[in-house]
Design a protein around this motif. Structure first.
Motif, PDB file in Angstrom:
ATOM      1  N   HIS A 201      26.982  33.006  48.326  1.00 47.41           N
ATOM      2  CA  HIS A 201      27.872  33.618  49.315  1.00 47.41           C
ATOM      3  C   HIS A 201      29.032  32.705  49.689  1.00 47.41           C
ATOM      4  CE1 HIS A 201      25.124  36.949  49.607  1.00 47.41           C
ATOM      5  NE2 HIS A 201      24.134  36.083  49.703  1.00 47.41           N
ATOM      6  N   ARG A 202      28.822  31.412  49.652  1.00 48.95           N
ATOM      7  CA  ARG A 202      29.898  30.463  49.949  1.00 48.95           C
ATOM      8  C   ARG A 202      30.994  30.546  48.886  1.00 48.95           C
ATOM      9  NH1 ARG A 202      27.871  24.609  51.024  1.00 48.95           N
ATOM     10  NH2 ARG A 202      27.169  25.525  52.977  1.00 48.95           N
ATOM     11  N   ALA A 203      30.593  30.748  47.629  1.00 53.74           N
ATOM     12  CA  ALA A 203      31.560  30.843  46.530  1.00 53.74           C
ATOM     13  C   ALA A 203      32.424  32.099  46.645  1.00 53.74           C
ATOM     14  CB  ALA A 203      30.834  30.834  45.194  1.00 53.74           C
ATOM     15  N   LEU A 204      31.902  33.145  47.280  1.00 51.30           N
ATOM     16  CA  LEU A 204      32.661  34.384  47.422  1.00 51.30           C
ATOM     17  C   LEU A 204      33.981  34.168  48.162  1.00 51.30           C
ATOM     18  CD1 LEU A 204      29.785  36.876  48.245  1.00 51.30           C
ATOM     19  CD2 LEU A 204      31.147  36.791  46.149  1.00 51.30           C
ATOM     20  N   ARG A 205      33.999  33.204  49.074  1.00 50.35           N
ATOM     21  CA  ARG A 205      35.230  32.919  49.818  1.00 50.35           C
ATOM     22  C   ARG A 205      36.332  32.391  48.915  1.00 50.35           C
ATOM     23  NH1 ARG A 205      32.370  29.720  54.624  1.00 50.35           N
ATOM     24  NH2 ARG A 205      31.948  28.438  52.814  1.00 50.35           N
ATOM     25  N   HIS A 206      35.959  31.811  47.769  1.00 53.89           N
ATOM     26  CA  HIS A 206      36.937  31.217  46.852  1.00 53.89           C
ATOM     27  C   HIS A 206      37.306  32.140  45.699  1.00 53.89           C
ATOM     28  CE1 HIS A 206      36.467  27.364  48.828  1.00 53.89           C
ATOM     29  NE2 HIS A 206      35.164  27.513  48.746  1.00 53.89           N
ATOM     30  N   LEU A 207      36.669  33.304  45.628  1.00 52.78           N
ATOM     31  CA  LEU A 207      36.868  34.189  44.489  1.00 52.78           C
ATOM     32  C   LEU A 207      38.306  34.713  44.440  1.00 52.78           C
ATOM     33  CD1 LEU A 207      35.624  35.556  42.050  1.00 52.78           C
ATOM     34  CD2 LEU A 207      34.832  37.383  43.555  1.00 52.78           C
ATOM     35  N   SER A 208      39.016  34.317  43.403  1.00 51.24           N
ATOM     36  CA  SER A 208      40.387  34.765  43.148  1.00 51.24           C
ATOM     37  C   SER A 208      40.690  34.485  41.686  1.00 51.24           C
ATOM     38  CB  SER A 208      41.382  34.005  44.031  1.00 51.24           C
ATOM     39  OG  SER A 208      41.513  32.664  43.567  1.00 51.24           O
ATOM     40  N   LEU A 209      41.836  34.929  41.218  1.00 49.57           N
ATOM     41  CA  LEU A 209      42.215  34.674  39.830  1.00 49.57           C
ATOM     42  C   LEU A 209      42.393  33.190  39.551  1.00 49.57           C
ATOM     43  CD1 LEU A 209      44.747  37.560  39.219  1.00 49.57           C
ATOM     44  CD2 LEU A 209      42.381  37.407  38.456  1.00 49.57           C
ATOM     45  N   MET A 210      42.726  32.419  40.552  1.00 51.85           N
ATOM     46  CA  MET A 210      42.961  30.990  40.364  1.00 51.85           C
ATOM     47  C   MET A 210      41.735  30.128  40.650  1.00 51.85           C
ATOM     48  SD  MET A 210      45.848  30.807  39.064  1.00 51.85           S
ATOM     49  CE  MET A 210      45.920  29.034  39.019  1.00 51.85           C
ATOM     50  N   ALA A 211      40.621  30.741  41.016  1.00 52.41           N
ATOM     51  CA  ALA A 211      39.404  29.981  41.328  1.00 52.41           C
ATOM     52  C   ALA A 211      38.874  29.297  40.072  1.00 52.41           C
ATOM     53  CB  ALA A 211      38.341  30.911  41.911  1.00 52.41           C
TER      54      ALA A 211
END
Length: 124
Positions: free
Chosen positions: A49-59
């Motif tokens: 769930h912590r990684a979801l905050r960083h989910l983007s095309l540039m992650a």
């Protein structure tokens, strides 16, 4: 006019402008959304769930999303299933960001489309 492979290799995952309806960019945006949706579902199933905050095309796949080698294998299989195509094995080690996955899917789709077209007949 740019071929789909040239378009895929020139993709900029930082593009944010809205695409006109019916354009290649709207197809690009839909592809990005599908890849992000597959990743989102996968991260939820992993309990990341912590990684979801960083989910983007540039992650970054490893640093931001915490995807090590085994998770990348599972992700590759999920992307292949979602898009009904075969992705290259080297993608596991070469893809660093989510945008790299989008680009790889787009290239694989273009290649699959090109191989499914009938070859031109020549008159002899």
């Amino acid at each position: 006019m740019m071929s789909c492979l040239e378009d895929a290799y020139s993709m900029n995952p930082l593009e944010t402008e809205r695409a006109p309806a019916g354009s290649g960019k709207s197809h690009q945006k839909e592809l990005e959304k599908q890849v992000l949706r597959v990743l989102h579902t996968f991260l939820v199933e992993l309990g990341s769930h912590r990684a979801l905050r960083h989910l983007s095309l540039m992650a970054w796949l490893e640093r931001d999303l915490g995807l090590a080698s085994l998770e990348r294998v599972e992700l590759l299989l999920r992307l292949e299933k979602e898009f009904s195509l075969k992705l290259p094995d080297h993608l596991l080690s070469r893809a660093e960001r989510v945008g790299d996955l989008v680009r790889a899917v787009k290239v694989a789709k273009c290649q699959a489309d090109n191989t499914s077209l009938p070859s031109p007949q020549t008159d002899e």
